[in-house]
Design an enzyme around this catalytic site. Structure first.
Site, PDB file in Angstrom:
ATOM      1  N   HIS A 137       0.831  -1.201   0.000  1.00 19.67           N
ATOM      2  CA  HIS A 137       0.000   0.000   0.000  1.00 19.67           C
ATOM      3  C   HIS A 137       0.867   1.252   0.000  1.00 19.67           C
ATOM      4  CE1 HIS A 137      -3.212   2.805   0.897  1.00 19.67           C
ATOM      5  NE2 HIS A 137      -4.076   1.828   0.656  1.00 19.67           N
ATOM      6  N   HIS A 138       0.414   2.240  -0.767  1.00 20.50           N
ATOM      7  CA  HIS A 138       1.173   3.479  -0.909  1.00 20.50           C
ATOM      8  C   HIS A 138       1.320   4.196   0.434  1.00 20.50           C
ATOM      9  CE1 HIS A 138       3.179   6.418  -3.233  1.00 20.50           C
ATOM     10  NE2 HIS A 138       2.498   6.261  -4.336  1.00 20.50           N
ATOM     11  N   ALA A 139       0.437   3.945   1.381  1.00 18.33           N
ATOM     12  CA  ALA A 139       0.562   4.556   2.706  1.00 18.33           C
ATOM     13  C   ALA A 139       1.808   4.064   3.428  1.00 18.33           C
ATOM     14  CB  ALA A 139      -0.677   4.254   3.546  1.00 18.33           C
TER      15      ALA A 139
END
Length: 471
Positions: A137-139
């Site tokens: 996930h980009h987070a």
């Protein structure tokens, strides 16, 4: 106190909708060592090193009432076998079948109740190759950090160096709702003037003198002016669904550098000119009206961790989290001359950098950080909804090491990035340089871009045209 997500990292959670999963990833192709690579050995290899990246055993926990950004906490039920999976493609193990598998896997969102990553080891590929498909996930991680995390599992020699026996992992207790709220209120108490502090921090962190403050104000103006001019409409900007297609293109770093050496600029200028030429051919193949002066706008994010960017082949530091500068660059798809396209791209990127637009983009990101998370979520979704107005396509360029790497004795041959799509964006282009190659990965909406493989082929043709015109 738990590790809280930054405003930017949290925004990637808020941007996520059923049609826009916000995970980045890669397709890596390996040559197994003599005797093959057993899946259980690969799992053991990852398990021995995962302690070096603690985030991969943590999940996201929301704060009651959304009074603060979510926090990272150890997953007490962490199960490596859930995240590391085995798959296969049917004989004859064609690349087409592999790319179809990639498309299906990247279409699925990650489970937010678990650490936000998955990895698939794929057997059955022709040419005695092994594929590893990753999703993160980009987070959790941006493009440069993804290369760093890969280094945890990759070695510069075929024989892995000795790794100390990892200590038994004991997850930290999960914060209770009361503790989450208490910590959030403590954060707020320590920053009673959050909005003023965030604005002041955006100025102090990026500018340290009056001249540089003026430069930032100019950058904000440049960013707003650029964004106020709508990106042109076209087949790259349509309503998208949840299904994807994926295509790849293989090029060499030597070709990119040869063009740069002949005409100046940067390797990234050559990349953007290559993309401009490929998209020009793609639009014409679709019967689109491409005239002199026609342009498409690219969002070009650059990940930074210090005052300078790592060059191709440099090793990035071990820091985690996102810090991103963004450029909006017009791609001159209407110019039939490849060298003319390169000149216009180089001039465009030079003007963007000297105007301070990248500083403006970073300052705008920082300014978003003072908003309460609930409002930030609304704002992030609004930005996502307006993305088609701002740009037509995203192009990410992440430098990798220029020497061979190995995982459990298997040699990494090629690595193709996977970038997420924004709302109204039918195509995302990522590329990674590694060991003399530059590998393009094209993530596309399944219905809007059924011919994405054609677009990938046109990228290689575009670079060949640039090389031929540079001799």
């Amino acid at each position: 106190m738990a590790d809280r997500l930054s405003a930017l990292d949290a925004s990637f959670l808020h941007l996520e909708e059923p049609t826009t999963p916000m995970h980045v990833g890669s397709l890596a192709l390996f040559t197994p060592p003599r005797g093959g690579l057993d899946f259980d050995d690969f799992v053991a290899h990852v398990g021995a090193r995962i302690g070096l990246v603690p985030r991969y055993r943590q999940r996201i926990i929301s704060v009651p009432g959304n009074v603060a950004n979510p926090v990272w906490a150890d997953d007490p039920d962490f199960d490596l076998s859930y995240h590391l999976r085995r798959s296969a493609i049917p004989r004859p193990g064609s690349e087409e079948s592999l790319l179809e598998l990639v498309a299906r896997l990247i279409s699925r969102p990650l489970d937010r109740n678990r650490p936000l990553w998955e990895m698939y080891v794929v057997d059955g590929l022709s040419g005695n190759r092994l594929a590893v498909i990753s999703k993160t996930h980009h987070a959790m991680v941006d493009g440069l950090a993804a290369v760093d995390l890969g280094q945890v599992m990759l070695d510069p020699t075929r024989t892995p160096p000795p790794v100390p026996e990892p200590a038994p992992w004991e997850p930290e207790p999960t914060p209770s709702p009361i503790e989450l709220v208490r910590d959030a209120l403590t954060d707020i108490a320590h920053r009673p003037s959050s909005a003023v502090d965030a604005f002041r921090g955006a100025l102090i962190d990026v500018q340290t003198t009056a001249d540089r403050v003026l430069s930032m104000v100019g950058g904000l103006t440049s960013a707003v002016v650029t964004a106020s001019r709508p990106a042109p409409e076209g087949p790259l900007n349509v309503e998208i669904g949840s299904s994807r297609r994926y295509a790849i293109a293989r090029t060499t770093l030597a070709d990119h550098k040869a063009v740069r050496a002949r005409h100046g600029g940067t390797v990234n200028d050559v990349v953007l000119a290559t993309v401009a030429g490929g998209l020009r051919s793609f639009l014409m193949s679709r019967g689109e009206d491409v005239r002199p002066g026609t342009a498409l706008r690219a969002l070009v994010p650059v990940s930074v961790r210090a005052s300078s960017e790592p060059a191709a082949g440099d090793e990035a530091g071990p820091a985690s989290g996102n810090k991103i500068l963004c450029y909006l660059v017009d791609l001159p798809v209407g110019d039939a001359d490849p060298i003319g396209r390169l000149a216009k791209v180089s001039e465009s990127t030079r003007m963007v950098k000297t105007s301070g637009q990248s500083v403006g983009a970073d300052a705008l990101i920082r300014m978003a950080g003072f908003a309460p998370p609930t409002l930030h979520a609304v704002g992030a979704r609004a930005v996502n909804a307006w993305s088609r107005r701002l740009f037509n396509v995203i192009v990410t360029n992440v430098p990798g090491p220029q020497f061979p790497l190995y995982a459990a004795g298997a040699r990494l041959r090629e690595v193709f990035p996977i970038v997420p799509l924004a709302k109204g964006q039918a195509l995302g282009i990522g590329l990674t340089s590694y060991n003399g190659g530059v590998y393009y990965g094209l993530n596309a909406d399944r219905h809007a871009m059924g011919d994405v493989d054609v677009a990938a082929g046109m990228l290689t043709d575009s670079l060949a045209e640039l090389v031929g015109a540079s001799r």
